[in-house]
Design a protein around this motif. Structure first.
Motif, PDB file in Angstrom:
ATOM      1  N   ARG A   1      32.046 -19.124 -12.183  1.00 30.34           N
ATOM      2  CA  ARG A   1      30.966 -19.515 -13.094  1.00 30.34           C
ATOM      3  C   ARG A   1      29.781 -18.580 -12.906  1.00 30.34           C
ATOM      4  NH1 ARG A   1      26.290 -22.580 -12.855  1.00 30.34           N
ATOM      5  NH2 ARG A   1      26.586 -22.980 -10.624  1.00 30.34           N
ATOM      6  N   GLY A   2      29.358 -17.956 -14.004  1.00 32.68           N
ATOM      7  CA  GLY A   2      28.191 -17.090 -13.932  1.00 32.68           C
ATOM      8  C   GLY A   2      26.955 -17.911 -13.612  1.00 32.68           C
ATOM      9  N   ILE A   3      26.205 -17.509 -12.608  1.00 34.75           N
ATOM     10  CA  ILE A   3      25.037 -18.288 -12.175  1.00 34.75           C
ATOM     11  C   ILE A   3      23.767 -17.834 -12.888  1.00 34.75           C
ATOM     12  CG2 ILE A   3      23.554 -18.892 -10.222  1.00 34.75           C
ATOM     13  CD1 ILE A   3      25.971 -18.682  -8.422  1.00 34.75           C
ATOM     14  N   VAL A   4      23.432 -16.551 -12.756  1.00 34.90           N
ATOM     15  CA  VAL A   4      22.191 -16.044 -13.338  1.00 34.90           C
ATOM     16  C   VAL A   4      22.388 -15.684 -14.801  1.00 34.90           C
ATOM     17  CG1 VAL A   4      20.408 -14.273 -13.184  1.00 34.90           C
ATOM     18  CG2 VAL A   4      21.425 -15.216 -11.092  1.00 34.90           C
TER      19      VAL A   4
ATOM     20  N   LEU B   1      37.832 -17.225   0.722  1.00 35.04           N
ATOM     21  CA  LEU B   1      36.855 -17.708  -0.247  1.00 35.04           C
ATOM     22  C   LEU B   1      36.891 -19.231  -0.245  1.00 35.04           C
ATOM     23  CD1 LEU B   1      34.932 -16.221  -2.154  1.00 35.04           C
ATOM     24  CD2 LEU B   1      36.672 -16.391  -3.948  1.00 35.04           C
ATOM     25  N   ASN B   2      35.738 -19.846  -0.060  1.00 35.67           N
ATOM     26  CA  ASN B   2      35.643 -21.306  -0.004  1.00 35.67           C
ATOM     27  C   ASN B   2      34.919 -21.853  -1.221  1.00 35.67           C
ATOM     28  OD1 ASN B   2      36.837 -21.650   2.664  1.00 35.67           O
ATOM     29  ND2 ASN B   2      34.974 -20.686   3.442  1.00 35.67           N
ATOM     30  N   ASP B   3      35.167 -23.109  -1.517  1.00 42.01           N
ATOM     31  CA  ASP B   3      34.530 -23.772  -2.648  1.00 42.01           C
ATOM     32  C   ASP B   3      33.009 -23.695  -2.531  1.00 42.01           C
ATOM     33  OD1 ASP B   3      34.443 -25.393  -5.001  1.00 42.01           O
ATOM     34  OD2 ASP B   3      34.011 -27.136  -3.748  1.00 42.01           O
ATOM     35  N   GLY B   4      32.362 -23.244  -3.613  1.00 40.70           N
ATOM     36  CA  GLY B   4      30.916 -23.155  -3.614  1.00 40.70           C
ATOM     37  C   GLY B   4      30.364 -21.820  -3.163  1.00 40.70           C
ATOM     38  N   ASP B   5      31.224 -20.906  -2.691  1.00 48.06           N
ATOM     39  CA  ASP B   5      30.751 -19.576  -2.279  1.00 48.06           C
ATOM     40  C   ASP B   5      30.156 -18.839  -3.472  1.00 48.06           C
ATOM     41  OD1 ASP B   5      31.426 -19.869   0.341  1.00 48.06           O
ATOM     42  OD2 ASP B   5      33.254 -18.658   0.260  1.00 48.06           O
ATOM     43  N   VAL B   6      29.094 -18.083  -3.222  1.00 50.39           N
ATOM     44  CA  VAL B   6      28.428 -17.296  -4.256  1.00 50.39           C
ATOM     45  C   VAL B   6      28.800 -15.828  -4.076  1.00 50.39           C
ATOM     46  CG1 VAL B   6      26.226 -16.560  -5.229  1.00 50.39           C
ATOM     47  CG2 VAL B   6      26.538 -18.923  -4.472  1.00 50.39           C
ATOM     48  N   ILE B   7      29.395 -15.242  -5.115  1.00 52.77           N
ATOM     49  CA  ILE B   7      29.833 -13.847  -5.090  1.00 52.77           C
ATOM     50  C   ILE B   7      28.825 -13.006  -5.861  1.00 52.77           C
ATOM     51  CG2 ILE B   7      31.696 -12.246  -5.678  1.00 52.77           C
ATOM     52  CD1 ILE B   7      33.549 -14.746  -5.801  1.00 52.77           C
ATOM     53  N   SER B   8      28.372 -11.901  -5.258  1.00 52.35           N
ATOM     54  CA  SER B   8      27.424 -10.999  -5.909  1.00 52.35           C
ATOM     55  C   SER B   8      28.028  -9.604  -5.976  1.00 52.35           C
ATOM     56  CB  SER B   8      26.102 -10.938  -5.141  1.00 52.35           C
ATOM     57  OG  SER B   8      25.533 -12.225  -5.026  1.00 52.35           O
ATOM     58  N   LEU B   9      27.797  -8.932  -7.105  1.00 53.24           N
ATOM     59  CA  LEU B   9      28.269  -7.559  -7.270  1.00 53.24           C
ATOM     60  C   LEU B   9      27.369  -6.565  -6.559  1.00 53.24           C
ATOM     61  CD1 LEU B   9      29.096  -7.789 -11.079  1.00 53.24           C
ATOM     62  CD2 LEU B   9      30.677  -8.012  -9.166  1.00 53.24           C
ATOM     63  N   SER B  10      26.158  -7.001  -6.248  1.00 57.64           N
ATOM     64  CA  SER B  10      25.201  -6.181  -5.503  1.00 57.64           C
ATOM     65  C   SER B  10      24.174  -7.134  -4.905  1.00 57.64           C
ATOM     66  CB  SER B  10      24.531  -5.160  -6.420  1.00 57.64           C
ATOM     67  OG  SER B  10      23.714  -5.826  -7.368  1.00 57.64           O
ATOM     68  N   GLN B  11      23.138  -6.605  -4.366  1.00 56.68           N
ATOM     69  CA  GLN B  11      22.103  -7.454  -3.772  1.00 56.68           C
ATOM     70  C   GLN B  11      21.079  -7.921  -4.790  1.00 56.68           C
ATOM     71  OE1 GLN B  11      20.928  -4.813  -0.481  1.00 56.68           O
ATOM     72  NE2 GLN B  11      21.726  -6.355   0.937  1.00 56.68           N
ATOM     73  N   THR B  12      21.211  -7.499  -6.042  1.00 61.44           N
ATOM     74  CA  THR B  12      20.299  -7.964  -7.090  1.00 61.44           C
ATOM     75  C   THR B  12      20.684  -9.361  -7.528  1.00 61.44           C
ATOM     76  OG1 THR B  12      21.662  -7.007  -8.837  1.00 61.44           O
ATOM     77  CG2 THR B  12      19.936  -5.609  -7.899  1.00 61.44           C
TER      78      THR B  12
ATOM     79  N   ASP C   1      21.026 -10.642 -10.724  1.00 60.52           N
ATOM     80  CA  ASP C   1      21.450 -10.843 -12.104  1.00 60.52           C
ATOM     81  C   ASP C   1      22.951 -10.712 -12.307  1.00 60.52           C
ATOM     82  OD1 ASP C   1      21.606  -8.180 -11.651  1.00 60.52           O
ATOM     83  OD2 ASP C   1      20.186  -7.569 -13.216  1.00 60.52           O
ATOM     84  N   ASN C   2      23.711 -10.823 -11.250  1.00 59.82           N
ATOM     85  CA  ASN C   2      25.163 -10.674 -11.390  1.00 59.82           C
ATOM     86  C   ASN C   2      25.919 -11.514 -10.360  1.00 59.82           C
ATOM     87  OD1 ASN C   2      24.672  -9.160  -9.060  1.00 59.82           O
ATOM     88  ND2 ASN C   2      24.672  -7.230 -10.205  1.00 59.82           N
ATOM     89  N   LYS C   3      25.612 -12.781 -10.335  1.00 59.17           N
ATOM     90  CA  LYS C   3      26.225 -13.671  -9.354  1.00 59.17           C
ATOM     91  C   LYS C   3      27.225 -14.623 -10.001  1.00 59.17           C
ATOM     92  CE  LYS C   3      22.269 -13.756  -6.181  1.00 59.17           C
ATOM     93  NZ  LYS C   3      21.261 -14.624  -5.519  1.00 59.17           N
ATOM     94  N   PHE C   4      28.262 -14.975  -9.221  1.00 55.92           N
ATOM     95  CA  PHE C   4      29.258 -15.951  -9.632  1.00 55.92           C
ATOM     96  C   PHE C   4      29.370 -17.033  -8.563  1.00 55.92           C
ATOM     97  CE2 PHE C   4      30.533 -11.838 -11.281  1.00 55.92           C
ATOM     98  CZ  PHE C   4      30.872 -12.095 -12.600  1.00 55.92           C
ATOM     99  N   GLU C   5      29.653 -18.231  -9.005  1.00 60.01           N
ATOM    100  CA  GLU C   5      30.009 -19.297  -8.064  1.00 60.01           C
ATOM    101  C   GLU C   5      31.515 -19.486  -8.125  1.00 60.01           C
ATOM    102  OE1 GLU C   5      29.452 -24.094  -7.215  1.00 60.01           O
ATOM    103  OE2 GLU C   5      28.670 -23.187  -9.056  1.00 60.01           O
ATOM    104  N   PHE C   6      32.160 -19.528  -6.962  1.00 62.61           N
ATOM    105  CA  PHE C   6      33.586 -19.802  -6.911  1.00 62.61           C
ATOM    106  C   PHE C   6      33.796 -21.308  -6.783  1.00 62.61           C
ATOM    107  CE2 PHE C   6      37.350 -20.630  -4.170  1.00 62.61           C
ATOM    108  CZ  PHE C   6      38.325 -20.294  -5.102  1.00 62.61           C
TER     109      PHE C   6
END
Length: 422
Positions: free
Chosen positions: A34-37, A119-130, A132-137
């Motif tokens: 799920r896209g967060i930002v 990867l665990n439920d609720g982990d937040v994946i980022s493509l970089s340290q910014t 504007d590109n985060k996902f929730e698993f």
């Protein structure tokens, strides 16, 4: 010789069964991103062994300027990260592999190129340290305590709320629909999360036209609601497959639906989300039992509490359902000329489609009454059940048999609604 042939046949059948089971398991959505930002990044279901994300065209999710701003996209590798579940084995851990040059981050910690981590439920994946590109698993696999009791058979449906899976009770062999709902953060204005609200309301409901809840299990992040299986699909699917329903069949369905709402209103429960998708059919047969489901938005009216909504909101929704059944179209919409909201506020609708030529005057009068704009003048559920359109003894007897209610009058008479044991 005969015995060997039988054993060979059984072995072959078992192999085929195992292959079918494996194919079925592969189709089960075991996770979701799920896209967060960036809200343009929609919910992405994970149902294969691998799911890749990056700029390359061969990825499962191809990131472009439509999803990310230029300054973020230039940091994304051709293949940035891969999520894996070996053989789609629902009991194996899910891994994320960092395939990028600039790094993939999980909960702000860098994985490292060509490295992977669980990867665990609720982990937040980022493509970089910014930011504007985060996902929730979101992990939709069953926890150990449920996996010991239920086998996952197939997926029945998916939506923004979560998933619905067909599962089998290992002890009894009974099949159930398991609704898997991820908990949302509850705001100060909302005292209780909708998924918990649904469980608390459903646990006290017992009516032939209300979907029965068998059990509910809750952990810190997820609610698992076990419901009876309804093999006939929902009312929207039934209408779409037939274009519209005959008045006779619409009356049979609507009569059952009104009994369900009467049961709820008698207990001061307002459903608040009555729509075609939340009305399920027990079988594929034309004449079948109908049941109301999805009580996430429902409310219990407390004495002395003033609310902005009343039981009459359900009555209006019933009118929309009946209109759709009889015509295969919506009563309100931009196709009628004026804006959608204006039509609702003024109660403006028409009977223009050809299907209405086959509908009785009594049915149209009932719809007219339901779409009374002032809720104080709108009929109650008892008023609907006493409407002359329902003075149809054969229909009532069919409904009685489907609902398994006791008859108190002969088949020749029109059954007064008030005398039914509901």
């Amino acid at each position: 010789m005969e015995r060997n042939s039988t054993e060979s046949s059984e072995t072959s059948n078992q192999a085929s069964s195992n292959e079918m089971q494996h194919e079925t398991q592969q189709k089960i959505t075991w996770g979701r991103l799920r896209g967060i930002v960036n809200k343009s990044l929609k919910l992405l279901d994970l149902n294969n062994e691998e799911f890749s994300v990056g700029r390359g065209r061969d990825n499962d999710l191809v990131l472009t300027l439509d999803e990310l701003p230029k300054h973020s996209l230039i940091l994304v590798s051709k293949v940035h990260f891969i999520i894996e579940l070996a053989n789609c084995d629902l009991k194996s851990p899910a891994y994320i592999q960092d395939a990028s040059l600039n790094g993939t981050f999980v909960n702000r910690e860098k994985i490292g190129q060509n490295k992977r981590r669980i990867l665990n439920d609720g982990d937040v994946i980022s493509l970089s340290q910014t930011a504007d590109n985060k996902f929730e698993f979101m992990d939709f696999r069953l926890p150990a305590e449920l996996a010991e009791t239920y086998n996952e058979v197939s997926e029945l449906g998916a939506g923004g709320f979560g998933l619905v899976r067909l599962v089998k009770d290992i002890r009894t062999g009974q099949q159930l629909a398991m609704k898997i709902v991820k908990k949302k953060k509850v705001s100060r204005r909302r005292r209780r999360a909708p998924e918990i609200n649904e469980v608390n309301i459903m646990k006290n409901l017992t009516h032939p036209c209300v979907v029965r809840m068998h059990d509910a299990v809750e952990n810190p992040k997820t609610v698992y609601i076990l419901l009876e299986v309804m093999a006939g699909g929902d009312l929207l699917e039934r209408i779409v497959s037939n274009t519209y329903l005959s008045e006779e069949l619409s009356k049979l369905y609507f009569y059952q639906l009104c009994h369900a709402i009467k049961y709820l209103h008698d207990r001061n429960i307002i459903h608040r989300d009555l729509k075609l998708e939340n009305i399920l059919l027990e079988t594929k047969d034309e004449e079948t039992l109908l049941k109301v489901c999805d009580f996430g938005l429902s409310r219990v009216v407390r004495d002395g509490v003033i609310l902005v909504y009343t039981k009459k909101v359900d009555i209006w929704s019933l009118g929309v359902v009946l209109y759709c059944c009889l015509s295969g179209s919506w009563p309100f919409g931009s196709i009628n000329g004026s804006p959608f909201t204006d039509q609702i506020e003024k109660g403006e609708f028409t009977y223009d489609s050809p299907s209405w030529e086959e509908v009785s005057h009594d049915a149209k009068l009932l719809i007219n009454e339901i779409f009374t704009v002032d809720p104080k003048n709108r009929p109650s559920i008892i008023d609907l059940l006493q409407n002359r359109w329902f003075c149809d003894a054969p229909m009532q007897l069919k409904a009685k048999r489907l609902m398994k209610l006791e008859s108190v009058a002969s088949e020749e008479s029109v059954l007064p609604i008030q005398r039914w044991s509901v």
